[in-house]
Scaffold this motif. Structure first.
Motif, PDB file in Angstrom:
ATOM      1  N   UNK A 173      -7.694 -55.844  21.922  1.00 23.59           N
ATOM      2  CA  UNK A 173      -6.522 -55.190  21.343  1.00 23.59           C
ATOM      3  C   UNK A 173      -5.917 -54.154  22.277  1.00 23.59           C
ATOM      4  N   UNK A 174      -6.424 -54.072  23.513  1.00 27.05           N
ATOM      5  CA  UNK A 174      -5.947 -53.103  24.508  1.00 27.05           C
ATOM      6  C   UNK A 174      -6.135 -51.657  24.056  1.00 27.05           C
ATOM      7  N   UNK A 175      -7.132 -51.448  23.205  1.00 27.15           N
ATOM      8  CA  UNK A 175      -7.497 -50.075  22.839  1.00 27.15           C
ATOM      9  C   UNK A 175      -8.471 -49.502  23.861  1.00 27.15           C
ATOM     10  N   UNK A 176      -9.080 -50.373  24.652  1.00 22.52           N
ATOM     11  CA  UNK A 176      -9.945 -49.980  25.756  1.00 22.52           C
ATOM     12  C   UNK A 176      -9.609 -50.835  26.961  1.00 22.52           C
ATOM     13  N   UNK A 177      -9.850 -50.283  28.145  1.00 27.09           N
ATOM     14  CA  UNK A 177      -9.752 -51.064  29.371  1.00 27.09           C
ATOM     15  C   UNK A 177     -11.152 -51.536  29.765  1.00 27.09           C
ATOM     16  N   UNK A 178     -11.206 -52.514  30.660  1.00 26.43           N
ATOM     17  CA  UNK A 178     -12.496 -53.002  31.125  1.00 26.43           C
ATOM     18  C   UNK A 178     -13.301 -51.902  31.806  1.00 26.43           C
ATOM     19  N   UNK A 179     -12.597 -50.960  32.475  1.00 21.71           N
ATOM     20  CA  UNK A 179     -13.297 -49.906  33.216  1.00 21.71           C
ATOM     21  C   UNK A 179     -13.339 -48.585  32.464  1.00 21.71           C
ATOM     22  N   UNK A 180     -13.075 -48.604  31.155  1.00 24.04           N
ATOM     23  CA  UNK A 180     -13.164 -47.369  30.373  1.00 24.04           C
ATOM     24  C   UNK A 180     -14.578 -46.805  30.449  1.00 24.04           C
ATOM     25  N   UNK A 181     -14.675 -45.506  30.609  1.00 22.90           N
ATOM     26  CA  UNK A 181     -15.968 -44.827  30.644  1.00 22.90           C
ATOM     27  C   UNK A 181     -16.840 -45.318  29.484  1.00 22.90           C
TER      28      UNK A 181
END
Length: 624
Positions: A217-225
């Motif tokens: 849902x693009x609430x997080x990115x793949x590289x989000x902490x």
């Protein structure tokens, strides 16, 4: 319960369902029951009411089943008038009601229990529900029905997300799913959606399923902490978020200014101007004017309210406002003309402030300087004069209870490609002292001006003003009542210099903007008081996440570059099979599991041979 005897029909709740049973026998307050085709035991206290005694012909079981069938049939067409005529909106004990026989009473009891929208029970008392109560219950029943239908509609979309396939989801459903997932991570609340997601893949952990859905849902990115991703704090922005801003009219002369910040900083919300005159200096502190550009009634403002603050972690920044605003449109970037809320100070030759005022302005940024560039050019103008002015401003603050801070070196870590890079920052550097003093000046005069205008504001106070040891443990808090700030040495203090990064600064700027234009403040004192608990709760959570993230990435850094290398260490605390060590090279502490022990305060070396940042587990041994 009166007249309870074997052979009676009884009513009781089992697993949340109202059941009709047949009492086979009683044994020391234990009821032996037949319910449908099953027999079991219950404490006598669990029985709600007893009905008529059934004739044992042709058999007790057949008599029970016939009675149950009759009662359930009559419930479908039950006329509740006899029950309603005996009730009011006040509680009445069930035993006070009059019935023709036990069967009629049993039927009325079952009907009242199965219609909580019409009748309210409190222990053994019953009353009619009011019209308002019935409307609320109907609305809640409708909400639950709609929610259940919605879960059925989004179920195939959720499955598609987990399978990595295309999905079709409206913006309202997207926002609802994200909201429930964040709420679960923050509070542990287990909603119907969470139960549904758990059922879609029983072989995977719920946390991993939630992570994958938020990414889809693009609430997080793949590289989000990873610490941030598991926290439930907002990361992504709605794709249909309206980011349109107001554009103030260009009035008055344009002020040329520069900024001082980190080399890689992108959200620049403060700038400086300095002009020398015959009387002394005209010093300008200019803050990006968000109050004139963002409507407090907009979704954008609500987004900022939910986030409270930008969050700076090793992989990057999670901004208060979307990147196109925080890093571009609202940022005081080189070569751009921006509206600002400015503080102009007139300073004499003796470096004393003779006059000051807040005003709207247009500022052209001619240079974005880094701290390092300013430190190298400190003997040149305007930095030489600016440094002297800031030292004088610091000296004029209240010294009856000065803050005794250590100008310590701090380490921060950044992710550069696939490597973690350490950054050593000296907070005692002149450039940082210049910026810090100017921000203190702006914020303290901002608070002072608000008090003079009786303008409601979110002031930043400190919990005590005791000796040095107490002050080190003091706690900052928000209040609509200004108080002396001992750490800074001013009569009142309010954050207003980082509206791009902090929600409190945006609110305070909105208040001052209204005052400068002669309008009534947007927020009354009660409005601000109601904001404070939510802001402080979110700030505490953000602080905890930042600390946990810093620990995680520092361990990753040690694992990357210092595994099996002897490192200087000081024993800080000893607990069972592990030791807390301070690593003076970075001024940070880690907990190490080891077989050997050492005295607190002992200086030695440690070799770390295994580090698991995900669990915080570190094993190693000491070298004396």
């Amino acid at each position: 319960m009166n007249n309870l005897a074997p052979g009676s029909v009884v009513a009781f709740y089992n697993e949340g369902r109202l059941c009709i049973g047949f009492l086979l026998s009683l044994d020391q307050s234990r009821a032996h029951l037949l319910c449908n085709t099953c027999s079991f035991e219950l404490p006598e206290s669990r029985l709600l009411i007893s009905g008529p005694l059934l004739k044992p012909e042709p058999s007790p079981e057949e008599a029970y089943h016939a009675f149950q069938e009759k009662i359930l049939s009559e419930l479908d067409s039950y006329d509740s008038s006899k029950l309603d005529q005996q009730l009011t909106y006040d509680n009445k004990d069930w035993t006070e009601l009059v019935w023709a026989d036990k069967t009629e009473e049993f039927l009325a009891f079952l009907y009242s229990r199965e219609h909580p929208d019409l009748y309210a029970w409190k222990k053994s008392s019953i009353r009619l529900r009011s019209k308002e109560e019935r409307e609320r219950i109907d609305a809640e029943r409708f909400r639950k029905s709609e929610y259940s239908n919605w879960l059925e509609r989004v179920k195939p979309q959720l499955q598609a997300m987990l399978d990595g396939k295309a999905f079709d989801l409206d913006s309202i459903s997207r926002a609802s799913i994200i909201s429930e997932l964040r709420d679960h991570l923050l509070t542990g609340k287990h909603s119907g959606l969470i139960g549904l997601i758990s059922s879609l893949s029983v072989d995977e952990k719920l946390e991993e399923l939630i992570l994958r859905i938020r990414r889809a849902l693009n609430d997080l990115e793949q590289d989000t902490d990873p610490i941030l991703a598991s926290s439930g704090l907002p990361v992504g922005f709605p794709p249909d978020l309206d980011t349109e801003l107001y554009t103030p009219k260009l009035e008055g002369s344009i002020i040329k200014a520069f900024s001082i910040d980190e080399e890689d900083s992108c959200d620049l919300d403060d700038a400086i101007s300095l002009e020398e005159s015959e009387e002394g200096y005209c010093l300008g502190i200019h803050i990006s004017d968000l109050a004139s550009r963002i409507s407090p009634h907009s979704e954008l403002f609500q987004i900022a309210k939910e986030r409270v603050s930008s969050l700076y972690l090793t992989p990057g920044v999670t901004p208060l406002l979307p990147f196109e605003l925080s890093h571009d449109t609202l940022s005081l970037r080189e070569g751009k003309l921006k509206p600002c809320l400015s503080l102009s100070l007139h300073i004499d030759k003796d470096l004393k402030v003779r006059d000051w005022r807040f005003h709207h302005s247009w500022v052209e940024i001619y240079k974005n300087y880094s701290y390092r560039e300013v430190d190298r050019a400190l003997d040149q103008e305007p930095f030489c004069s600016l440094h002297k002015i800031c030292r004088a401003l610091s000296d004029t603050r209240d010294k009856q209870n000065p803050e005794q801070r250590d100008r310590q070196i701090q380490w921060y870590f950044k992710l550069s490609g696939d490597r973690i890079v350490g950054r050593r920052i000296d907070f005692g550097a002149p450039s940082r002292q210049i910026v810090e003093e100017l921000m203190v000046c702006y914020n303290s005069l901002f608070a002072s001006h608000a008090r003079a205008l009786n303008l409601p504001l979110l002031f930043r106070n400190v919990s005590n003003t005791g000796n040095l040891e107490e002050r080190q443990n003091s706690k900052a808090y928000l209040s609509t009542q200004a108080d002396y700030h001992p750490g800074i040495g001013v009569a009142a203090y309010a954050h207003a210099t980082s509206p791009i990064r902090r929600f409190t600064d945006l609110v305070n700027q909105i208040q001052m903007q209204k005052a400068l234009t002669g309008e009534e403040p947007l927020f009354g004192r009660n409005d601000l008081d109601s904001l404070i608990p939510g802001i402080e709760e979110k700030l505490l959570l953000i602080r905890e996440i930042a600390q946990a993230s810093d620990r995680y990435w520092f361990l990753c850094y040690l694992k990357q570059d210092y595994l099996n290398d002897p490192l200087p260490a000081i024993v800080s605390k000893q607990i069972k099979n592990s030791t807390w060590l301070e690593l003076p090279n970075w001024g940070k502490k880690i907990q190490v599991r080891m077989d050997t022990q050492a005295q607190v305060g002992e200086e030695l070396q440690v070799v770390l041979h295994e580090i698991k940042p995900e669990t915080g587990l570190v094993t190693g041994y000491l070298i004396s």
